[in-house]
Design a protein around this motif. Structure first.
Motif, PDB file in Angstrom:
ATOM      1  N   LEU A  83       0.832  -1.202   0.000  1.00  0.00           N
ATOM      2  CA  LEU A  83       0.000   0.000   0.000  1.00  0.00           C
ATOM      3  C   LEU A  83       0.866   1.250   0.000  1.00  0.00           C
ATOM      4  O   LEU A  83       0.518   2.255  -0.640  1.00  0.00           O
ATOM      5  CB  LEU A  83      -0.910   0.008   1.225  1.00  0.00           C
ATOM      6  CG  LEU A  83      -2.008  -1.060   1.282  1.00  0.00           C
ATOM      7  CD1 LEU A  83      -2.837  -0.896   2.561  1.00  0.00           C
ATOM      8  CD2 LEU A  83      -2.909  -0.996   0.054  1.00  0.00           C
ATOM      9  N   HIS A  84       1.986   1.194   0.707  1.00  0.00           N
ATOM     10  CA  HIS A  84       2.893   2.337   0.730  1.00  0.00           C
ATOM     11  C   HIS A  84       3.438   2.618  -0.665  1.00  0.00           C
ATOM     12  O   HIS A  84       3.541   3.775  -1.091  1.00  0.00           O
ATOM     13  CB  HIS A  84       4.034   2.075   1.710  1.00  0.00           C
ATOM     14  CG  HIS A  84       4.783   3.312   2.082  1.00  0.00           C
ATOM     15  ND1 HIS A  84       6.153   3.333   2.273  1.00  0.00           N
ATOM     16  CD2 HIS A  84       4.363   4.589   2.279  1.00  0.00           C
ATOM     17  CE1 HIS A  84       6.525   4.571   2.585  1.00  0.00           C
ATOM     18  NE2 HIS A  84       5.479   5.340   2.588  1.00  0.00           N
ATOM     19  N   ALA A  85       3.780   1.553  -1.389  1.00  0.00           N
ATOM     20  CA  ALA A  85       4.283   1.719  -2.756  1.00  0.00           C
ATOM     21  C   ALA A  85       3.200   2.321  -3.657  1.00  0.00           C
ATOM     22  O   ALA A  85       3.480   3.202  -4.484  1.00  0.00           O
ATOM     23  CB  ALA A  85       4.742   0.379  -3.310  1.00  0.00           C
ATOM     24  N   MET A  86       1.966   1.864  -3.498  1.00  0.00           N
ATOM     25  CA  MET A  86       0.863   2.423  -4.292  1.00  0.00           C
ATOM     26  C   MET A  86       0.656   3.895  -3.967  1.00  0.00           C
ATOM     27  O   MET A  86       0.404   4.709  -4.867  1.00  0.00           O
ATOM     28  CB  MET A  86      -0.442   1.667  -3.990  1.00  0.00           C
ATOM     29  CG  MET A  86      -0.513   0.271  -4.521  1.00  0.00           C
ATOM     30  SD  MET A  86      -2.147  -0.429  -4.097  1.00  0.00           S
ATOM     31  CE  MET A  86      -1.831  -2.167  -4.434  1.00  0.00           C
ATOM     32  N   LEU A  87       0.742   4.249  -2.692  1.00  0.00           N
ATOM     33  CA  LEU A  87       0.549   5.626  -2.266  1.00  0.00           C
ATOM     34  C   LEU A  87       1.606   6.536  -2.872  1.00  0.00           C
ATOM     35  O   LEU A  87       1.300   7.597  -3.428  1.00  0.00           O
ATOM     36  CB  LEU A  87       0.576   5.704  -0.742  1.00  0.00           C
ATOM     37  CG  LEU A  87       0.500   7.093  -0.115  1.00  0.00           C
ATOM     38  CD1 LEU A  87      -0.813   7.779  -0.485  1.00  0.00           C
ATOM     39  CD2 LEU A  87       0.658   7.006   1.401  1.00  0.00           C
TER      40      LEU A  87
END
Length: 374
Positions: A83-87
């Motif tokens: 999710l951090h990478a997507m953000l």
């Protein structure tokens, strides 16, 4: 973090397919006309931001930040790394310089929000994380980043506060009337802001089918093999066109307490925008720039909004919207039209007028563009 390091970080764990980036993009590029006109007007008010910053002492923002920090999981390279990478990737694509803090909160109900006066906070529930696949989730993260870029979090926080306040003073005679009037107006804007953020999610994910699947799952759960995008969109057309004026009134009453448009209409609205010239121009690199936001005309924004609603009335298959169009066009026999549309009739001995009213009340292909559907 330098620009180069931010760019490198944003591209960790990004899917192999190439997606376009939009340097300097203004939120005006994807905002729904009604949302955009309201935001442009608010931004032009001298001292508006200062006033609402001063309200921060009254709003529960600090409490919310502490609550999420203490009782949710903060997304990072060490926690929910995907999710951090997507953000970071969504912020890179939409050119949002400061990556908002994101939390995952334990809640089986699929939901996401972006709140905060000083700095936006993004919160997604475990129900949503477990429901969506990677590309569907990418669209949701882009949706919330779109809220942050538009500055929606400020007004959404105020709506949250006012809604809670209205509940607390509901026992006072007429105590919540003024507050609820403001809440109702904010909810109408809120629903349009959701349509804007859906567009931002499409720009971030650049996968229309993933956006459609995500909305279907929010409506029907994790049974994708039992659902069909075309059939889902047909529901939106049937909802918009079906019934008579009584149904039109019920639609309005159903949507008034909601903060989100109905899901089928969100899907139909997003598909319509994805097929529009405006979307193609953005994808081709021709879009409003943030540096020009200060020169945006409030009058032009309201004119665009008015033109959008006029077009909605003209093209809508909803019985009430068709009646409004007829009245605006100077249609005769208004009493007969009202009677036929409220009763669903049209064949009674009134010759051509009765037949025409019946035709207008018949469902057909169409998409709702008015106050929405979630």
């Amino acid at each position: 973090m330098t620009e180069d390091s931010h760019e490198a970080a944003a591209h960790e764990n990004v899917p192999s397919r190439q997606r376009k980036r939009f340097p300097g993009i203004s939120s005006r590029a994807y905002e729904h006309p009604a949302d955009r006109s309201a935001l442009v007007a608010l931004r032009k008010l001298t001292g508006f931001d200062t006033v609402f910053k001063a309200m921060s002492a009254l709003l529960p923002e600090r409490s919310l930040r502490l609550l999420f920090l203490s009782d949710s999981v903060r997304v990072s390279d060490a926690q929910f790394a995907h999710l951090h990478a997507m953000l970071r990737d969504a912020c890179y694509i939409l050119d949002l310089e400061k990556v908002p803090v994101m939390y995952v909160a334990q809640d089986p109900k699929p939901n996401a929000m972006c709140i905060g006066l000083d700095e936006p906070i993004i919160v997604v529930t475990t129900g949503l994380v477990e429901l969506l696949d990677e590309e569907e989730m990418r669209a949701v993260v882009g949706h919330e980043v779109g809220h942050a870029l538009s500055g929606h979090s400020v007004y959404r926080t105020i709506l949250l506060f006012l809604t809670n306040l209205a509940l607390k003073v509901a026992w006072i005679p007429l105590g919540n009337v003024a507050i609820m009037a403001i809440v109702t107006a904010l909810r109408e804007w809120f629903r349009k802001s959701e349509l804007s953020a859906d567009r931002a999610g499409l720009l971030a994910g650049q996968d229309l089918q993933a956006s459609m699947r995500g909305l279907m799952k929010i409506a029907g759960g994790n049974h994708l093999h039992e659902m069909n995008v075309d059939a889902f969109l047909e529901q939106a057309a049937e909802y918009e066109a079906g019934g008579d004026l009584r149904d039109s009134v019920l639609k309005i009453l159903n949507v008034l307490p909601r903060t989100h448009p109905f899901t089928t209409v969100r899907a139909a609205e997003l598909k319509k925008w994805a097929e529009s010239r405006d979307f193609q121009r953005v994808m081709d690199g021709h879009y409003p720039r943030r540096e020009d936001d200060k020169d945006t005309s409030v009058t032009d924004s309201f004119r665009d909004s008015a033109a959008h609603y006029a077009d909605t009335v003209r093209s809508s298959k909803d019985p009430l919207m068709k009646l409004v169009g007829d009245i605006a066009g100077g249609a005769g026999d208004l009493g007969g039209k009202l009677r036929d549309k409220f009763t669903g009739g049209g064949g009674s001995g009134n010759g051509g007028n009765g037949s025409r009213a019946s035709d207008e009340g018949t469902g057909g292909e169409g998409r709702d563009q008015g106050p929405g559907k979630s």
